[in-house]
Design an enzyme around this catalytic site. Structure first.
Site, short mmCIF file in Angstrom:
data_model
loop_
_atom_site.label_atom_id
_atom_site.label_comp_id
_atom_site.label_asym_id
_atom_site.label_seq_id
_atom_site.Cartn_x
_atom_site.Cartn_y
_atom_site.Cartn_z
N GLU A 41 0.82 -1.20 0.00
CA GLU A 41 0.00 0.00 0.00
C GLU A 41 0.85 1.26 0.00
O GLU A 41 1.91 1.30 0.63
CB GLU A 41 -0.93 -0.02 1.21
CG GLU A 41 -2.01 -1.06 1.01
CD GLU A 41 -2.97 -1.18 2.16
OE1 GLU A 41 -2.70 -0.62 3.23
OE2 GLU A 41 -3.99 -1.83 1.97
N CYS A 62 3.43 8.47 1.36
CA CYS A 62 3.86 7.53 2.40
C CYS A 62 4.12 6.19 1.71
O CYS A 62 3.20 5.59 1.17
CB CYS A 62 2.75 7.42 3.43
SG CYS A 62 3.07 6.21 4.70
N CYS A 89 4.91 -4.77 16.65
CA CYS A 89 4.44 -3.72 17.56
C CYS A 89 2.95 -3.98 17.81
O CYS A 89 2.19 -4.20 16.86
CB CYS A 89 4.68 -2.36 16.95
SG CYS A 89 6.42 -2.11 16.55
N GLU A 140 9.71 -2.14 8.04
CA GLU A 140 10.75 -1.43 8.78
C GLU A 140 11.88 -1.10 7.79
O GLU A 140 12.65 -1.99 7.40
CB GLU A 140 11.24 -2.32 9.93
CG GLU A 140 12.49 -1.85 10.64
CD GLU A 140 12.44 -0.39 11.09
OE1 GLU A 140 11.56 -0.01 11.86
OE2 GLU A 140 13.32 0.39 10.63
N SER A 163 10.12 6.05 16.15
CA SER A 163 8.86 5.69 16.79
C SER A 163 9.14 5.37 18.25
O SER A 163 9.51 4.25 18.58
CB SER A 163 8.25 4.47 16.09
OG SER A 163 8.01 4.79 14.74
N HIS A 219 7.08 6.25 21.38
CA HIS A 219 5.81 5.74 21.94
C HIS A 219 5.76 5.46 23.44
O HIS A 219 4.68 5.24 23.98
CB HIS A 219 5.34 4.48 21.21
CG HIS A 219 5.25 4.62 19.73
ND1 HIS A 219 4.73 5.74 19.12
CD2 HIS A 219 5.61 3.79 18.71
CE1 HIS A 219 4.78 5.58 17.81
NE2 HIS A 219 5.30 4.42 17.53
N1 SAH Z 1 8.30 0.54 10.76
C1 SAH Z 1 8.56 1.92 10.83
C2 SAH Z 1 7.81 2.73 9.79
C3 SAH Z 1 6.39 2.35 9.51
S1 SAH Z 1 5.21 2.66 10.79
C4 SAH Z 1 8.25 2.44 12.22
O1 SAH Z 1 7.71 1.69 13.03
O2 SAH Z 1 8.63 3.58 12.51
C5 SAH Z 1 4.96 4.42 10.71
C6 SAH Z 1 4.47 5.04 11.99
O3 SAH Z 1 3.12 4.69 12.29
C7 SAH Z 1 5.26 4.61 13.21
O4 SAH Z 1 5.55 5.70 14.06
C8 SAH Z 1 4.31 3.66 13.89
O5 SAH Z 1 4.62 3.49 15.23
C9 SAH Z 1 3.00 4.37 13.67
N2 SAH Z 1 1.85 3.51 13.90
C10 SAH Z 1 1.76 2.18 13.73
N3 SAH Z 1 0.51 1.75 14.03
C11 SAH Z 1 -0.21 2.84 14.38
C12 SAH Z 1 -1.59 3.03 14.75
N4 SAH Z 1 -2.44 2.02 14.79
N5 SAH Z 1 -1.97 4.29 15.04
C13 SAH Z 1 -1.11 5.33 14.95
N6 SAH Z 1 0.17 5.20 14.58
C14 SAH Z 1 0.63 3.97 14.31
FE1 SF4 Z 2 4.33 -1.57 12.44
FE2 SF4 Z 2 6.63 -0.16 12.19
FE3 SF4 Z 2 6.26 -1.86 14.26
FE4 SF4 Z 2 6.58 -2.86 11.77
S1 SF4 Z 2 8.09 -1.69 12.97
S2 SF4 Z 2 5.08 -3.53 13.30
S3 SF4 Z 2 5.51 -1.30 10.56
S4 SF4 Z 2 5.10 0.02 13.81
#
Ligand code: SAH
Ligand code: SF4
Length: 422
Positions: free
Chosen positions: A139, A152, A163, A224, A277, A279
């Site tokens: 996507e 994106c 995660c 990632e 990220s 969090h």
């Molecule tokens: N894997 C990388 C990039 C893709 S995720 C990463 O984790 O940074 C892109 C962003 O979306 C990250 O900051 C991730 O933590 C956030 N994200 C993932 N799931 C989410 C959700 N359900 N609601 C809001 N943000 C989310």
């Molecule tokens: Fe989602 Fe980024 Fe975590 Fe992978 S690394 S599971 S894309 S938040």
């Protein structure tokens, strides 16, 4: 392909609203994807200069001409957006014929296009796999704002990390994307919104008041990116190349969940912006939300951030913080966040959690987010709360999950239904 609005009779979403779904007519193929044809010609779309040199040499272009021919192809493919070799009027007719015989400029097929009420567009792209391999889908999301347009992009099909708040994290990794497949996401997006010289956007499209409709790229789609730096790096070179796609490196942001050993190489070898990220501010909680934290805990992650090549007040790191109700959203968390980031040129992005079917988390209340944001703001950070975009089409962060992991039909319908709720 025409867009069709399919009423889903007898189906209501949890809020009890009526639903309809915007689908490409190709949707019906999704259940039974055709196998990639073994005889398919390779596409040159997305290749870097080395890849084009190789392609030209293979059709017999002499060594002394290669440089010049690559420049010509580069201009047509990446500056003008050519989709067939015949358009390349300054390339000798005979060479055009040889190229047409051996290659295409095909992009991944757009299996589904969804348009949100806020103008956000999500494309489900079907990738031609290796001969015999079942096609996979990824996507790509386009987010138009007043003065910029952000694309994106995905870097992997699925993700190895898990995660707990991320929808992509529930999908196993299928494979890394190639550099061509990463670059092709921008080519498709420019095709679809008419962002090539001489083209205009489709009727009704929302685009920024800017010279380019796609001015920024974020690696925040599926996967990632720092687990696929080998392909992400050359893709960034092609995306930012001044004679072609020209998205400046300061307008490209790579988001990582914290793959510490790859952070320095990313900065040194690509010079792009970094997003992390975070969090959570305590290791026990972060390890629960982002299991990679067990390997690379917060202190190591922040040390790598402090050492990020090129870091300055003009080139800050973005820290992403998803707001999860009752999990990480207290004023004490906000104060600790500010304390942890002290001395790092940083921006803080508070992301309202985007729910997806089956998640155990909820988004924090608006007042809680405001209180959190106020503490961060008082500490001197502009703390924009990232407005959720494209929620109605499940295009927001962490909601991406390709169809390549086949969902049961009912869940698929529910997803789509939620996606197009008015
Ligand atoms: N894997 C990388 C990039 C893709 S995720 C990463 O984790 O940074 C892109 C962003 O979306 C990250 O900051 C991730 O933590 C956030 N994200 C993932 N799931 C989410 C959700 N359900 N609601 C809001 N943000 C989310
Ligand atoms: Fe989602 Fe980024 Fe975590 Fe992978 S690394 S599971 S894309 S938040």
């Amino acid at each position: 392909m025409p867009l069709t609005r399919v009423p889903l009779t007898g189906f209501t979403n949890p809020a009890g609203k009526s639903v309809s779904v915007l689908l490409m007519s190709a949707i019906s193929d999704l259940a039974t994807p055709a196998p990639a044809s073994a005889a398919a010609k390779p596409s040159l779309a997305g290749r870097d200069r080395d890849g084009l040199v190789q392609a030209l040499a293979e059709v017999g272009v002499p060594e002394r001409e290669l440089r010049m021919r690559v420049s010509q192809l580069w201009h047509w493919i990446y500056f003008r957006g050519a989709r067939d070799f015949d358009a390349m009027t300054n390339v000798a007719k005979e060479l055009r014929a040889r190229l047409t015989e051996a290659y295409t400029l095909a992009r991944p097929e757009v299996a589904i296009e969804q348009v949100s009420s806020d103008g956000t567009r999500k494309w489900l792209l079907r990738l031609a796999g290796a001969p015999g391999e079942r096609p996979h889908e990824i996507e790509t999301v386009y987010i138009p704002e007043a003065e910029r347009g952000t694309l994106c992009v995905s870097s992997q099909i699925g993700c190895t990390l898990t995660c707990t708040f991320c929808h992509t994290g529930t999908q196993r990794l299928v494979r890394n994307l190639t550099q061509e497949e990463i670059v092709a996401q921008l080519l498709v997006a420019r095709d679809k919104i008419g962002d090539w010289p001489g083209m205009t956007p489709p009727e009704g499209a929302v685009v920024p008041q800017a010279p380019r409709f796609i001015s920024n790229i974020v690696f925040m789609g599926m996967g990632e990116p720092l687990y696929n730096l080998e392909a992400v790096k050359p893709a960034i070179e092609t995306l930012s190349d001044g004679e072609g796609l020209s998205v400046g490196k300061r307008r490209i942001t790579v988001s990582t969940s914290g793959v510490v050993p790859m952070i320095e190489p990313l900065g040194r070898e690509t010079g792009t912006m970094l997003a992390v990220s975070l969090h959570a501010v305590r290791d026990d909680l972060r390890s629960e939300l982002v299991p990679l934290n067990k390997k690379y805990p917060i202190a190591e992650l922040l040390a790598a951030c402090r050492a990020y090549p090129g870091l300055s007040n003009a080139r800050r790191i973005t820290f992403e913080y998803v707001m999860l109700k009752g999990v990480n959203d207290t004023p004490a968390d906000a104060k600790e966040l500010v304390r942890l980031l002290k001395g790092i040129p940083a921006k803080i992005n508070l992301i309202p959690f985007n729910p997806w079917p089956g998640t155990k988390y909820e988004c924090s209340d608006w007042e809680t987010i405001e209180r959190f944001s106020e503490i961060v703001f008082r500490a001197g950070y502009a703390s924009p709360v990232r407005r959720p975009r494209g929620r109605d089409i499940l295009a927001a962060c962490g909601q991406l999950k390709s169809e390549s992991e086949r969902l049961p039909v009912r869940e698929r319908m529910a997803l789509r239904a939620m996606a197009m709720t008015e």
